[in-house]
Design an enzyme around this catalytic site. Structure first.
Site, PDB file in Angstrom:
ATOM      1  N   LYS A   1      -8.164  58.656  22.056  1.00  0.00           N
ATOM      2  CA  LYS A   1      -7.371  57.944  21.053  1.00  0.00           C
ATOM      3  C   LYS A   1      -7.584  56.458  21.287  1.00  0.00           C
ATOM      4  CE  LYS A   1      -2.883  57.791  18.827  1.00  0.00           C
ATOM      5  NZ  LYS A   1      -2.744  56.353  18.659  1.00  0.00           N
TER       6      LYS A   1
ATOM      7  N   CYS B   1      10.681  29.566  57.989  1.00  0.00           N
ATOM      8  CA  CYS B   1      10.885  28.788  59.213  1.00  0.00           C
ATOM      9  C   CYS B   1      11.325  27.353  58.951  1.00  0.00           C
ATOM     10  CB  CYS B   1       9.615  28.782  60.064  1.00  0.00           C
ATOM     11  SG  CYS B   1       8.301  27.748  59.372  1.00  0.00           S
TER      12      CYS B   1
ATOM     13  N   LYS C   1      -0.470  61.101  24.899  1.00  0.00           N
ATOM     14  CA  LYS C   1      -0.554  59.706  25.338  1.00  0.00           C
ATOM     15  C   LYS C   1      -0.705  59.603  26.861  1.00  0.00           C
ATOM     16  CE  LYS C   1       0.245  56.717  22.451  1.00  0.00           C
ATOM     17  NZ  LYS C   1       1.260  56.371  21.501  1.00  0.00           N
TER      18      LYS C   1
ATOM     19  N   GLU D   1     -10.802  64.287  21.520  1.00  0.00           N
ATOM     20  CA  GLU D   1     -11.480  62.987  21.505  1.00  0.00           C
ATOM     21  C   GLU D   1     -10.533  61.909  22.003  1.00  0.00           C
ATOM     22  OE1 GLU D   1     -11.196  62.309  16.744  1.00  0.00           O
ATOM     23  OE2 GLU D   1     -12.337  63.998  17.488  1.00  0.00           O
TER      24      GLU D   1
ATOM     25  N   CYS E   1       2.676  26.827  54.485  1.00  0.00           N
ATOM     26  CA  CYS E   1       3.688  26.445  55.457  1.00  0.00           C
ATOM     27  C   CYS E   1       2.944  25.833  56.640  1.00  0.00           C
ATOM     28  CB  CYS E   1       4.461  27.685  55.895  1.00  0.00           C
ATOM     29  SG  CYS E   1       5.228  27.535  57.514  1.00  0.00           S
TER      30      CYS E   1
ATOM     31  N   CYS F   1       9.280  25.751  54.106  1.00  0.00           N
ATOM     32  CA  CYS F   1       8.984  27.183  54.220  1.00  0.00           C
ATOM     33  C   CYS F   1      10.286  27.982  54.205  1.00  0.00           C
ATOM     34  CB  CYS F   1       8.222  27.441  55.515  1.00  0.00           C
ATOM     35  SG  CYS F   1       8.044  29.198  55.892  1.00  0.00           S
TER      36      CYS F   1
ATOM     37  N   CYS G   1       6.313  29.749  62.844  1.00  0.00           N
ATOM     38  CA  CYS G   1       6.825  30.486  61.683  1.00  0.00           C
ATOM     39  C   CYS G   1       6.777  31.991  61.945  1.00  0.00           C
ATOM     40  CB  CYS G   1       6.004  30.149  60.450  1.00  0.00           C
ATOM     41  SG  CYS G   1       6.598  30.987  58.974  1.00  0.00           S
TER      42      CYS G   1
ATOM     43  N   ASP H   1      -7.386  52.454  20.786  1.00  0.00           N
ATOM     44  CA  ASP H   1      -6.285  51.556  20.494  1.00  0.00           C
ATOM     45  C   ASP H   1      -6.809  50.418  19.636  1.00  0.00           C
ATOM     46  OD1 ASP H   1      -3.730  50.937  20.580  1.00  0.00           O
ATOM     47  OD2 ASP H   1      -3.691  50.198  22.650  1.00  0.00           O
TER      48      ASP H   1
ATOM     49  N   TYR I   1     -13.611  59.118  13.227  1.00  0.00           N
ATOM     50  CA  TYR I   1     -13.049  60.351  13.787  1.00  0.00           C
ATOM     51  C   TYR I   1     -12.672  61.375  12.721  1.00  0.00           C
ATOM     52  CZ  TYR I   1      -8.768  57.648  12.925  1.00  0.00           C
ATOM     53  OH  TYR I   1      -7.788  56.882  12.371  1.00  0.00           O
TER      54      TYR I   1
HETATM   55  S1  IVH Z   1      -6.753  61.384  13.694  1.00  0.00           S
HETATM   56  C1  IVH Z   1      -4.544  63.380  10.491  1.00  0.00           C
HETATM   57  N1  IVH Z   1      -8.183  60.656  15.744  1.00  0.00           N
HETATM   58  O1  IVH Z   1      -4.003  57.050  15.828  1.00  0.00           O
HETATM   59  C2  IVH Z   1      -5.219  62.708  11.615  1.00  0.00           C
HETATM   60  N2  IVH Z   1      -6.489  59.191  14.969  1.00  0.00           N
HETATM   61  O2  IVH Z   1      -1.141  57.959  15.342  1.00  0.00           O
HETATM   62  C3  IVH Z   1      -4.950  61.272  11.691  1.00  0.00           C
HETATM   63  N3  IVH Z   1      -6.343  57.094  16.206  1.00  0.00           N
HETATM   64  O3  IVH Z   1      -3.516  56.023  12.534  1.00  0.00           O
HETATM   65  C4  IVH Z   1      -5.614  60.512  12.697  1.00  0.00           C
HETATM   66  N4  IVH Z   1      -8.000  57.485  17.591  1.00  0.00           N
HETATM   67  O4  IVH Z   1      -5.337  54.888  13.871  1.00  0.00           O
HETATM   68  C5  IVH Z   1      -7.185  60.333  14.922  1.00  0.00           C
HETATM   69  N5  IVH Z   1      -9.561  60.093  17.525  1.00  0.00           N
HETATM   70  C6  IVH Z   1      -8.563  59.781  16.699  1.00  0.00           C
HETATM   71  C7  IVH Z   1      -7.871  58.559  16.801  1.00  0.00           C
HETATM   72  C8  IVH Z   1      -6.828  58.311  15.914  1.00  0.00           C
HETATM   73  C9  IVH Z   1      -7.079  56.621  17.231  1.00  0.00           C
HETATM   74  C10 IVH Z   1      -5.207  56.384  15.595  1.00  0.00           C
HETATM   75  C11 IVH Z   1      -5.319  56.255  14.109  1.00  0.00           C
HETATM   76  C12 IVH Z   1      -4.065  56.833  13.535  1.00  0.00           C
HETATM   77  C13 IVH Z   1      -3.172  56.896  14.714  1.00  0.00           C
HETATM   78  C14 IVH Z   1      -2.270  58.105  14.588  1.00  0.00           C
END
Ligand code: IVH
Length: 673
Positions: free
Chosen positions: A118, A414, A317, A116, A429, A411, A435, A120, A228
């Site tokens: 991640k 030139c 990442k 899935e 310029c 400039c 130029c 932010d 999640y």
């Molecule tokens: S799982 C034991 N799934 O990432 C599992 N975390 O570095 C713990 N995060 O604090 C987290 N998307 O805030 C999980 N699909 C995702 C996520 C996710 C973002 C963040 C979450 C966690 C941090 C872990």
């Protein structure tokens, strides 16, 4: 006052209906009714509750922003710790993760993983008791977080009551609260307009919003959530696979990431990473990587934890899109039209998957607004294929003795005077003809692929030719011999001959390309094509008065002025004559006609089937004569062309009194001139 049974029934029904619409809208992204219909239900429920306060329940959709501000955040101890994840940055890291898992599980088989995005944002745990939202807490240090229930209640994708069947009596779902990019941009725009501090990124904005004491503030920010996973569960069962748990959460009305997938083995993981990486820049929210989790809970249990992170999951990442670097110098580049562009020369830094050492600062206003100075530490952003950008400086890291950057009076190339019109962002310029920087840029443009397309005549060669005094303007290019070119540094005889051949080939061009190649200010490819189509010949265009140029579709007074001024300048005419003399030529335009703009300013709508030409052809003919083709009929429509089986557009045109043409009438209009 006792509540009549009918009022109670109506309130229950309204609540259920509103909850269902919230779910369709916020979780499934598939609304069933327009916003106005939803609002009517909400207003009705509010009125009922106002009349009979006994009807108000904590999970009522009217109660999202009901809470009063809290004095401070209460601490919440998590029943199960909220863990973090280990990070993987490379393919090898992911392979090692998979290897460790298979070794621990003593299996040769491929492992099934749930993948899935991640997100932010900010991690939260939300608890529903008997299906009613009870508490929401931030992760904090993993053991103790802060109670942010009052704010999380305002997030429309968090249901106040669970839907569906089979939810446990006590359910804690874990997820990420985030601010979608559009909401982030709107929030910052509002803040800037009110002279308030803007947020650096959506993550900080989401965190800042959750940490508001007054829930009205959080409510005014379009926060969203993806769940999640689960935390504490009592009085019920959850599925035995992570992927199935996500489905359960969804069926109970919780929003989960639509990109979640199950894949096989390490190949599946890397494929998922690449796929999402490609889609990343187009997602409406920021993600900083993907998360891989062993799908089977039984295997997760066997794998267990190390310190604060599970062995069964890892975050892979993406290359960071923002990095810190320092400004070594700020230089001014002079463009084709003399525009001065400040460019930051940076300490090279790896960001968004590439090493970056330069970033444009656009213009002096932008530079001064951001107050970027030599020596500053800056946040550099490079997302997708977008050009790198200096987001802002870090004031705390500014060394002593820096000075604000000023527009240079002369400039840098030139020495001609630099001028900036009042209100204009761009400084220029004024040495257009002397130029070397402008000359080089003009030549580069002249030779570029969409202009005369002179293969092999690149930036380096143009620099050499201009610096060596061999070429001043475009006509000089055609006087170059293979021997001249071969005498240049790093130029072999074969390449020299090829450039001469390319120059020769480029002489056979088209009028639109030639007009574009001239580099008239604000005349891009589309305008060049429109000018060529309208006037048919260069002679006609260069003799035209500004009012005549204005008749060209979509050419405004500013561009018309630039075009007229260009051809009024004798030196420009001399260059064109010389190019002609060297043999630059083009075929006559397909329809060089004086009647070209007979339909200028007229809007057409086409409907139904025509006999003698297709809709596309009809559209082309209208546009070729300067007309515009619109999709829908409005009071601004001038003509509706109705072919066979014309439908609702014809009805609407009749109603609005728009002129209707049948096919014969339309063809006559095209032929009139
Ligand atoms: S799982 C034991 N799934 O990432 C599992 N975390 O570095 C713990 N995060 O604090 C987290 N998307 O805030 C999980 N699909 C995702 C996520 C996710 C973002 C963040 C979450 C966690 C941090 C872990």
């Amino acid at each position: 006052m006792p509540v009549p049974a009918s009022a109670r029934r109506r309130a229950d029904w309204l609540r259920a209906e509103l909850t269902r619409h919230d779910y369709r809208y916020y979780v499934l992204d598939d609304p069933e009714v327009p916003d106005a219909a939803y609002d009517r239900l909400l207003v009705e429920l509010r009125e009922l509750e106002a009349r009979h306060s006994q009807l108000i329940t904590p999970d009522s959709p009217t109660q999202r922003v009901g809470g009063a501000p809290v004095a401070s955040f209460a601490a919440v101890r998590h029943h199960l710790p909220m863990l973090s994840l280990d990070n993987a940055f490379t393919r090898e890291d992911v392979e090692a993760f998979d290897r460790r898992i298979r070794e621990r599980l003593e299996t040769e088989h491929e492992v099934e993983y749930a993948c899935e995005p991640k997100l932010d944002g900010v991690a939260i745990g939300v608890t529903w008791k008997d299906g009613v939202l009870e508490q929401a807490a931030t992760r904090g240090d993993g053991t103790t977080g802060e109670d942010v229930t009052h704010n999380v209640r305002t997030i429309r994708s968090v249901p106040l009551r669970l839907s569906g069947r089979g939810w446990p009596a006590l359910l804690e779902a874990r997820g990420e609260v985030f601010l979608p990019l559009a909401g982030f941009a709107a929030l910052n725009q509002r803040a800037a307009a009110q002279g308030e501090k803007t947020f650096v990124n959506p993550r900080n904005a989401a965190a800042g919003s959750l940490r508001q004491l007054d829930p009205r503030l959080a409510a005014s920010r379009p926060l969203a959530v993806f769940f999640y996973g689960i935390g504490r569960v009592e009085g019920g069962e959850v599925a035995g696979r992570h992927s199935a748990i996500l489905q359960q959460l969804r069926s109970w009305g919780l929003r989960t990431a639509p990109q979640a997938r199950v894949v096989q083995g390490v190949r599946g993981l890397l494929g998922y990473y690449e796929d999402l990486g490609r889609r990343r820049a187009r997602l409406p929210y920021q993600i900083d990587g993907v998360v891989y989790k062993v799908d089977a809970l039984e295997l997760q249990r066997r794998l267990g934890f190390v310190a604060r992170a599970p062995r069964w999951a890892i975050a892979h990442k993406f290359p960071a899109e923002e990095e810190l670097t320092t400004v070594r110098a700020i230089e001014w580049q002079v463009g084709r039209t003399g525009a001065l562009t400040p460019v930051a020369r940076l300490e090279p830094v790896f960001v968004g998957g590439a090493t970056v050492s330069n970033a444009t600062l656009h213009n002096i206003d932008e530079l001064q607004r951001k107050d970027v100075r030599v020596g500053d530490t800056v946040i550099l952003r490079r997302a997708g294929d977008v050009i790198p950008e200096v987001v802002r400086i870090i004031p705390e890291r500014r060394p002593r003795g820096t000075r604000p950057v000023q527009l240079p009076p002369a400039c840098p190339v030139c020495g001609s005077e630099v001028t900036k019109e009042e209100g204009a962002a761009v400084a220029r310029c004024s040495g257009a003809l002397i130029c070397p920087a402008q000359r080089k840029e003009s030549l580069r443009h002249f030779a570029s692929r969409r202009a005369l397309d002179i293969e092999g005549l690149g930036t380096k060669l143009i620099d050499q030719l201009v610096d060596g005094g061999l070429v001043r303007g475009p006509a000089d290019l055609f006087t170059l011999s293979a021997a001249d070119l071969a005498a240049l540094e790093r130029m072999g005889e074969t390449s020299a001959r090829n450039v001469v051949l390319a120059l020769e080939r480029s002489k056979a061009t088209t009028l639109p390309r030639f007009l574009y190649a001239l580099g008239i200010r604000d005349v891009g490819e589309a305008t060049a094509a429109a000018l060529a189509g309208h006037f048919g010949t260069l002679e006609a265009l260069s003799a035209a008065a500004p009012e005549q140029i204005l008749e060209v579709p979509y050419v405004g007074p500013v561009v018309a002025g630039h075009v007229h001024a260009f051809f009024a300048e004798p030196r420009n005419r001399a260059v064109i004559a010389e190019l002609h003399r060297h043999g630059v030529h083009w075929p006559a335009m397909p329809r060089p006609d004086r009647q070209a703009a007979t339909l200028a300013g007229q809007t057409f709508v086409l409907t139904g089937r025509l006999e003698s030409l297709t809709r596309d052809e009809a559209g082309d003919r209208i546009r070729a004569l300067g007309g515009r083709v619109a999709g829908g009929v409005s009071a601004k429509t001038d003509f509706v062309v109705a072919g066979a089986d014309a439908g609702s557009k014809l009805d609407k045109a009749t109603r609005l009194g728009v002129t209707i043409l049948d096919e014969a009438g339309f063809l006559r209009l095209l032929q009139r001139g």
